[in-house]
Design an enzyme around this catalytic site. Sequence first.
Site, PDB file in Angstrom:
ATOM      1  N   HIS A  87      30.608 -25.449 -21.033  1.00  0.00           N
ATOM      2  CA  HIS A  87      30.840 -26.539 -21.994  1.00  0.00           C
ATOM      3  C   HIS A  87      29.625 -26.760 -22.873  1.00  0.00           C
ATOM      4  O   HIS A  87      28.479 -26.554 -22.448  1.00  0.00           O
ATOM      5  CB  HIS A  87      31.239 -27.840 -21.283  1.00  0.00           C
ATOM      6  CG  HIS A  87      30.186 -28.445 -20.407  1.00  0.00           C
ATOM      7  ND1 HIS A  87      29.307 -29.408 -20.851  1.00  0.00           N
ATOM      8  CD2 HIS A  87      29.875 -28.238 -19.103  1.00  0.00           C
ATOM      9  CE1 HIS A  87      28.507 -29.780 -19.864  1.00  0.00           C
ATOM     10  NE2 HIS A  87      28.827 -29.080 -18.779  1.00  0.00           N
ATOM     11  N   ASP A  89      29.323 -29.812 -24.740  1.00  0.00           N
ATOM     12  CA  ASP A  89      29.012 -31.234 -24.871  1.00  0.00           C
ATOM     13  C   ASP A  89      27.917 -31.626 -23.880  1.00  0.00           C
ATOM     14  O   ASP A  89      27.696 -30.935 -22.873  1.00  0.00           O
ATOM     15  CB  ASP A  89      30.257 -32.102 -24.645  1.00  0.00           C
ATOM     16  CG  ASP A  89      30.853 -31.910 -23.257  1.00  0.00           C
ATOM     17  OD1 ASP A  89      31.170 -30.757 -22.907  1.00  0.00           O
ATOM     18  OD2 ASP A  89      30.991 -32.907 -22.508  1.00  0.00           O
ATOM     19  N   ASP A 118      22.349 -28.412 -18.446  1.00  0.00           N
ATOM     20  CA  ASP A 118      23.745 -28.861 -18.308  1.00  0.00           C
ATOM     21  C   ASP A 118      24.370 -29.047 -19.692  1.00  0.00           C
ATOM     22  O   ASP A 118      24.323 -30.133 -20.242  1.00  0.00           O
ATOM     23  CB  ASP A 118      23.794 -30.169 -17.513  1.00  0.00           C
ATOM     24  CG  ASP A 118      25.205 -30.639 -17.224  1.00  0.00           C
ATOM     25  OD1 ASP A 118      26.144 -29.832 -17.333  1.00  0.00           O
ATOM     26  OD2 ASP A 118      25.361 -31.823 -16.899  1.00  0.00           O
ATOM     27  N   GLU A 152      33.514 -31.878 -21.316  1.00  0.00           N
ATOM     28  CA  GLU A 152      33.465 -31.776 -19.858  1.00  0.00           C
ATOM     29  C   GLU A 152      32.853 -33.015 -19.230  1.00  0.00           C
ATOM     30  O   GLU A 152      33.197 -33.390 -18.100  1.00  0.00           O
ATOM     31  CB  GLU A 152      32.663 -30.527 -19.469  1.00  0.00           C
ATOM     32  CG  GLU A 152      32.756 -30.143 -17.991  1.00  0.00           C
ATOM     33  CD  GLU A 152      31.677 -30.795 -17.132  1.00  0.00           C
ATOM     34  OE1 GLU A 152      31.758 -30.688 -15.902  1.00  0.00           O
ATOM     35  OE2 GLU A 152      30.753 -31.418 -17.701  1.00  0.00           O
ATOM     36  N   GLU A 153      31.952 -33.669 -19.957  1.00  0.00           N
ATOM     37  CA  GLU A 153      31.266 -34.839 -19.419  1.00  0.00           C
ATOM     38  C   GLU A 153      32.119 -36.102 -19.489  1.00  0.00           C
ATOM     39  O   GLU A 153      31.647 -37.180 -19.135  1.00  0.00           O
ATOM     40  CB  GLU A 153      29.951 -35.063 -20.160  1.00  0.00           C
ATOM     41  CG  GLU A 153      28.960 -33.905 -20.076  1.00  0.00           C
ATOM     42  CD  GLU A 153      28.400 -33.687 -18.680  1.00  0.00           C
ATOM     43  OE1 GLU A 153      28.799 -34.419 -17.759  1.00  0.00           O
ATOM     44  OE2 GLU A 153      27.572 -32.781 -18.513  1.00  0.00           O
ATOM     45  N   ASP A 176      27.754 -23.772 -14.155  1.00  0.00           N
ATOM     46  CA  ASP A 176      27.487 -25.190 -14.419  1.00  0.00           C
ATOM     47  C   ASP A 176      27.111 -25.940 -13.157  1.00  0.00           C
ATOM     48  O   ASP A 176      27.464 -27.098 -12.981  1.00  0.00           O
ATOM     49  CB  ASP A 176      28.722 -25.820 -15.070  1.00  0.00           C
ATOM     50  CG  ASP A 176      28.475 -27.228 -15.606  1.00  0.00           C
ATOM     51  OD1 ASP A 176      27.300 -27.586 -15.831  1.00  0.00           O
ATOM     52  OD2 ASP A 176      29.456 -27.967 -15.803  1.00  0.00           O
ATOM     53  N   HIS A 436      21.459 -34.748 -16.418  1.00  0.00           N
ATOM     54  CA  HIS A 436      21.788 -36.146 -16.711  1.00  0.00           C
ATOM     55  C   HIS A 436      20.574 -37.058 -16.689  1.00  0.00           C
ATOM     56  O   HIS A 436      20.724 -38.283 -16.674  1.00  0.00           O
ATOM     57  CB  HIS A 436      22.861 -36.681 -15.757  1.00  0.00           C
ATOM     58  CG  HIS A 436      24.203 -36.041 -15.922  1.00  0.00           C
ATOM     59  ND1 HIS A 436      25.372 -36.652 -15.516  1.00  0.00           N
ATOM     60  CD2 HIS A 436      24.579 -34.867 -16.453  1.00  0.00           C
ATOM     61  CE1 HIS A 436      26.400 -35.856 -15.779  1.00  0.00           C
ATOM     62  NE2 HIS A 436      25.932 -34.759 -16.349  1.00  0.00           N
TER      63      HIS A 436
END
Length: 467
Positions: A87, A89, A118, A152-153, A176, A436
């Site tokens: 992903h 995003d 990520d 995805e987030e 991921d 994150h």
Amino acid sequence: MTINWQEEINNRKDDLINDLFTLLSVNSVRDDSKASADAPVGPGPKEALETFLKIAERDGFTTKNVDNLAGHAEFGTGDETLGVLAHVDVVPVDDKWDTDPFKPEIINDRIYARGASDDKGPLMAAYYGLKVIKELGLPVEKRVRFIVGTDEESEWQGVTRYFEVEDEPDFGFSPDADFPIINGEKGMYSAKLVFDRRSEKLLSFESGLRENMVPGEAHAVVSGLTSDVNQIVADFQAANPDITIIVSPEADATAFTVEGKGVHAMNPSVGFNAATYLAKLLLQLDEELAQDDLLKFLGDLLHLDFNGEKLGIAHEDEIMGKVTVNPGLVGEEDGKLYTVLNIRVPRGKDYSEIDATFAGHGETYHYSFVDGTKTNKVPHYVPADDPLVQTLLAVYEKQTGEKGQERSIGGGTYGRLLKRGVAFGALFPDSVDTMHQANEFFAVRDLMKSAAIYAEAIYELIKPENA
């Protein structure tokens, strides 16, 4: 034919890093306020998807863009299809960064940028693994689809749309998560609790950027305090040295800020949830605040209870581990305060039981319960003896010299979209996990090492039987 996969990747190091920097420079945080028919989850994710597809087109891959929500780069032919799912995003950023999160920099062999680990760094590592296979002209008997999503987030709207119009690969992996492999993923359960306002003194309370992030900051404004605020705050600060409390007098009110540590919601115990710490503090300041249902729920039921013991939803599976609970968001809408809980659920826990538990607490804490049916996901597991798992572990062991074994996580990856889908890298057991978090990075060493593993792994999965 013997191929030195690491050497092939090293020969492309500058190109790999340049392409990664191009992708990292795109601010691809989902932004619904700027969403349109042409950019369903905002212009940033769309631009990032287009950027990746242009790189793939440059390298001679066949590409497809599905409604600016997802797309793929395709290689090879055959009756079976290997899916590599990543992903573009990224989660939002805060003001705790030491560098510009969308101007990637290499500092001490670490690439700093939002999305570095990520998932743009691992995505580009896996892409270059496929690129090596193509450029070497190696024989293959299966097709590869490198599938990229844009949200995805959050809600997985992109890949959901993709698989409405495209066939599902027969097997595959998502770069991921972690090495050596992730063949089990907990389910994900979301609950939004909307509370009646029980105290006129609590003027506001807000915390969190996304429900799948432990809040690193929390803010509240309170009026009418008569207690010795400074002493209570000092005592609370002394008892909780891992957080920082800031008190700011305002006109007829007092503002409170708690700075904790934001981390990925799949492992909330390694962070310091600013929202629950602030709730716990406010409960001690005033008798009326001590009766507020939102504060009691956050401070009494959720503070430092990461496994749902006090909630009554605790459960453990021998492979997937324990339930985890993260109150990721607190805010206000329509005059009421709410919190959104992100819960990771191992096998063996029925979601209807969790529904019933929240319904019961609602009678005590005076909230309405909005379940997250739209985004809830069931646990996913691919047996350790599956040939996909065995092949990936064998490549990992060959290239690292380390023993590989199955593992489950609380995070959710695109690997769960495939019946025979797993997560494979790109963080190594000794990598520092900054997903994150502020100052997210991906070590250049890990980028290069993982790309070589991906190259050999993809080839082992698609090569002819006699190759």
